[in-house]
Design a protein around this motif. Sequence first.
Motif, PDB file in Angstrom:
ATOM      1  N   ILE A   1      -6.311  -1.870  -9.832  1.00  0.00           N
ATOM      2  CA  ILE A   1      -6.226  -0.553  -9.197  1.00  0.00           C
ATOM      3  C   ILE A   1      -6.256  -0.796  -7.695  1.00  0.00           C
ATOM      4  O   ILE A   1      -7.200  -1.378  -7.178  1.00  0.00           O
ATOM      5  CB  ILE A   1      -7.411   0.354  -9.614  1.00  0.00           C
ATOM      6  CG1 ILE A   1      -7.508   0.468 -11.137  1.00  0.00           C
ATOM      7  CG2 ILE A   1      -7.260   1.732  -8.967  1.00  0.00           C
ATOM      8  CD1 ILE A   1      -8.775   1.161 -11.631  1.00  0.00           C
ATOM      9  N   ARG A   2      -5.186  -0.370  -7.032  1.00  0.00           N
ATOM     10  CA  ARG A   2      -5.105  -0.558  -5.584  1.00  0.00           C
ATOM     11  C   ARG A   2      -5.230   0.802  -4.885  1.00  0.00           C
ATOM     12  O   ARG A   2      -5.728   1.750  -5.466  1.00  0.00           O
ATOM     13  CB  ARG A   2      -3.789  -1.262  -5.247  1.00  0.00           C
ATOM     14  CG  ARG A   2      -3.759  -2.717  -5.729  1.00  0.00           C
ATOM     15  CD  ARG A   2      -2.420  -3.390  -5.482  1.00  0.00           C
ATOM     16  NE  ARG A   2      -1.383  -2.830  -6.321  1.00  0.00           N
ATOM     17  CZ  ARG A   2      -1.201  -3.154  -7.625  1.00  0.00           C
ATOM     18  NH1 ARG A   2      -1.994  -4.026  -8.225  1.00  0.00           N
ATOM     19  NH2 ARG A   2      -0.237  -2.614  -8.323  1.00  0.00           N
ATOM     20  N   THR A   3      -4.763   0.919  -3.671  1.00  0.00           N
ATOM     21  CA  THR A   3      -4.873   2.174  -2.923  1.00  0.00           C
ATOM     22  C   THR A   3      -3.951   3.254  -3.487  1.00  0.00           C
ATOM     23  O   THR A   3      -4.386   4.373  -3.747  1.00  0.00           O
ATOM     24  CB  THR A   3      -4.537   1.943  -1.424  1.00  0.00           C
ATOM     25  OG1 THR A   3      -5.429   0.946  -0.921  1.00  0.00           O
ATOM     26  CG2 THR A   3      -4.694   3.227  -0.625  1.00  0.00           C
ATOM     27  N   ARG A   4      -2.673   2.907  -3.703  1.00  0.00           N
ATOM     28  CA  ARG A   4      -1.699   3.886  -4.198  1.00  0.00           C
ATOM     29  C   ARG A   4      -1.095   3.519  -5.549  1.00  0.00           C
ATOM     30  O   ARG A   4      -0.430   4.341  -6.163  1.00  0.00           O
ATOM     31  CB  ARG A   4      -0.554   4.041  -3.194  1.00  0.00           C
ATOM     32  CG  ARG A   4      -0.982   4.658  -1.880  1.00  0.00           C
ATOM     33  CD  ARG A   4       0.176   4.819  -0.959  1.00  0.00           C
ATOM     34  NE  ARG A   4       0.779   3.511  -0.684  1.00  0.00           N
ATOM     35  CZ  ARG A   4       1.589   3.254   0.304  1.00  0.00           C
ATOM     36  NH1 ARG A   4       1.956   4.201   1.125  1.00  0.00           N
ATOM     37  NH2 ARG A   4       2.080   2.041   0.478  1.00  0.00           N
TER      38      ARG A   4
ATOM     39  N   TYR B   1      -1.247   0.975  -9.361  1.00  0.00           N
ATOM     40  CA  TYR B   1      -2.095   0.287 -10.334  1.00  0.00           C
ATOM     41  C   TYR B   1      -1.211  -0.435 -11.332  1.00  0.00           C
ATOM     42  O   TYR B   1      -0.005  -0.181 -11.407  1.00  0.00           O
ATOM     43  CB  TYR B   1      -3.057   1.260 -11.029  1.00  0.00           C
ATOM     44  CG  TYR B   1      -2.406   2.446 -11.693  1.00  0.00           C
ATOM     45  CD1 TYR B   1      -2.106   2.441 -13.058  1.00  0.00           C
ATOM     46  CD2 TYR B   1      -2.092   3.594 -10.970  1.00  0.00           C
ATOM     47  CE1 TYR B   1      -1.520   3.532 -13.673  1.00  0.00           C
ATOM     48  CE2 TYR B   1      -1.507   4.693 -11.585  1.00  0.00           C
ATOM     49  CZ  TYR B   1      -1.219   4.657 -12.931  1.00  0.00           C
ATOM     50  OH  TYR B   1      -0.634   5.751 -13.536  1.00  0.00           O
TER      51      TYR B   1
ATOM     52  N   CYS C   1       1.459   6.141  -7.052  1.00  0.00           N
ATOM     53  CA  CYS C   1       1.197   7.574  -6.917  1.00  0.00           C
ATOM     54  C   CYS C   1       2.013   8.133  -5.751  1.00  0.00           C
ATOM     55  O   CYS C   1       2.050   7.546  -4.669  1.00  0.00           O
ATOM     56  CB  CYS C   1      -0.289   7.830  -6.672  1.00  0.00           C
ATOM     57  SG  CYS C   1      -1.303   7.481  -8.114  1.00  0.00           S
TER      58      CYS C   1
ATOM     59  N   ILE D   1      -4.388   7.083  -4.735  1.00  0.00           N
ATOM     60  CA  ILE D   1      -4.741   7.481  -6.102  1.00  0.00           C
ATOM     61  C   ILE D   1      -5.885   8.496  -6.012  1.00  0.00           C
ATOM     62  O   ILE D   1      -6.903   8.213  -5.380  1.00  0.00           O
ATOM     63  CB  ILE D   1      -5.187   6.262  -6.930  1.00  0.00           C
ATOM     64  CG1 ILE D   1      -4.053   5.252  -7.070  1.00  0.00           C
ATOM     65  CG2 ILE D   1      -5.696   6.700  -8.303  1.00  0.00           C
ATOM     66  CD1 ILE D   1      -4.471   3.927  -7.699  1.00  0.00           C
TER      67      ILE D   1
ATOM     68  N   ASP E   1      -9.246  10.497  -6.818  1.00  0.00           N
ATOM     69  CA  ASP E   1     -10.498   9.993  -7.378  1.00  0.00           C
ATOM     70  C   ASP E   1     -10.588  10.210  -8.882  1.00  0.00           C
ATOM     71  O   ASP E   1     -11.074   9.349  -9.610  1.00  0.00           O
ATOM     72  CB  ASP E   1     -11.699  10.649  -6.684  1.00  0.00           C
ATOM     73  CG  ASP E   1     -11.854  10.188  -5.238  1.00  0.00           C
ATOM     74  OD1 ASP E   1     -11.280   9.131  -4.875  1.00  0.00           O
ATOM     75  OD2 ASP E   1     -12.539  10.890  -4.468  1.00  0.00           O
TER      76      ASP E   1
ATOM     77  N   ARG F   1      -8.423   7.650 -10.512  1.00  0.00           N
ATOM     78  CA  ARG F   1      -9.069   6.342 -10.344  1.00  0.00           C
ATOM     79  C   ARG F   1     -10.182   6.162 -11.381  1.00  0.00           C
ATOM     80  O   ARG F   1     -10.326   5.095 -11.986  1.00  0.00           O
ATOM     81  CB  ARG F   1      -9.611   6.216  -8.918  1.00  0.00           C
ATOM     82  CG  ARG F   1     -10.174   4.848  -8.593  1.00  0.00           C
ATOM     83  CD  ARG F   1     -10.569   4.769  -7.125  1.00  0.00           C
ATOM     84  NE  ARG F   1      -9.420   4.845  -6.241  1.00  0.00           N
ATOM     85  CZ  ARG F   1      -8.612   3.829  -5.954  1.00  0.00           C
ATOM     86  NH1 ARG F   1      -8.856   2.636  -6.470  1.00  0.00           N
ATOM     87  NH2 ARG F   1      -7.597   3.982  -5.144  1.00  0.00           N
TER      88      ARG F   1
ATOM     89  N   ALA G   1     -10.296   3.353 -14.250  1.00  0.00           N
ATOM     90  CA  ALA G   1     -11.410   2.401 -14.234  1.00  0.00           C
ATOM     91  C   ALA G   1     -12.053   2.260 -15.607  1.00  0.00           C
ATOM     92  O   ALA G   1     -12.562   1.188 -15.956  1.00  0.00           O
ATOM     93  CB  ALA G   1     -12.444   2.822 -13.194  1.00  0.00           C
TER      94      ALA G   1
ATOM     95  N   GLN H   1     -10.173  -0.525 -17.261  1.00  0.00           N
ATOM     96  CA  GLN H   1      -9.851  -1.703 -16.451  1.00  0.00           C
ATOM     97  C   GLN H   1     -10.549  -2.937 -16.992  1.00  0.00           C
ATOM     98  O   GLN H   1     -11.684  -2.877 -17.455  1.00  0.00           O
ATOM     99  CB  GLN H   1     -10.265  -1.482 -14.994  1.00  0.00           C
ATOM    100  CG  GLN H   1      -9.799  -2.605 -14.094  1.00  0.00           C
ATOM    101  CD  GLN H   1     -10.073  -2.326 -12.623  1.00  0.00           C
ATOM    102  OE1 GLN H   1     -10.844  -1.433 -12.279  1.00  0.00           O
ATOM    103  NE2 GLN H   1      -9.437  -3.080 -11.763  1.00  0.00           N
TER     104      GLN H   1
END
Length: 155
Positions: free
Chosen positions: A94-97, A99, A122, A133, A135, A138, A142, A145
């Motif tokens: 999972i990254r900033t924008r 996954y 996203c 992404i 919250d 996310r 998660a 993950q």
Amino acid sequence: MMRATEYVLGEQPFVVRRVVRWGDCDPAGVVYTGRFTDYLLGAVGLFSDHLAGGAGRLGAVHGVGTPCKGMRFEFIGTLWPDDVIDIECWVEAIRTRSYDIRCVARRPDGTPVFDAMFSPICVRLDERVGTPIPDSLRAALAAFQRIAGHAAESA
């Protein structure tokens, strides 16, 4: 009598069972390479539906679009009509924008068939530009993950 060619076999871990159809194969009886993409997208779709809790499309439930940013495949085995594969799916990164959804396909006896990654990004729904992404998304990601390499050492 119709029989399903793709269905959720289990939710923890999340596994999609797929039965190869005769129409998926070339005249020699081997699955066309392009059909593997269909198998991946089918499994990712069912996994994403599960992550959304059956409330609709995963991104839309969280207020974003999730088009494909990238896909990668490693082909390990060949398939023929009526072969059965189990495609295990989990969130690998999972990254900033964006996954990664990792999907590893094996025969029921454990023999690997393919190892693939589907990477959505996203985007805002109004301008179709990258966005962080949300919250809520996310948190949903998660929950599924795993650390890279944890479940696919043999693949």
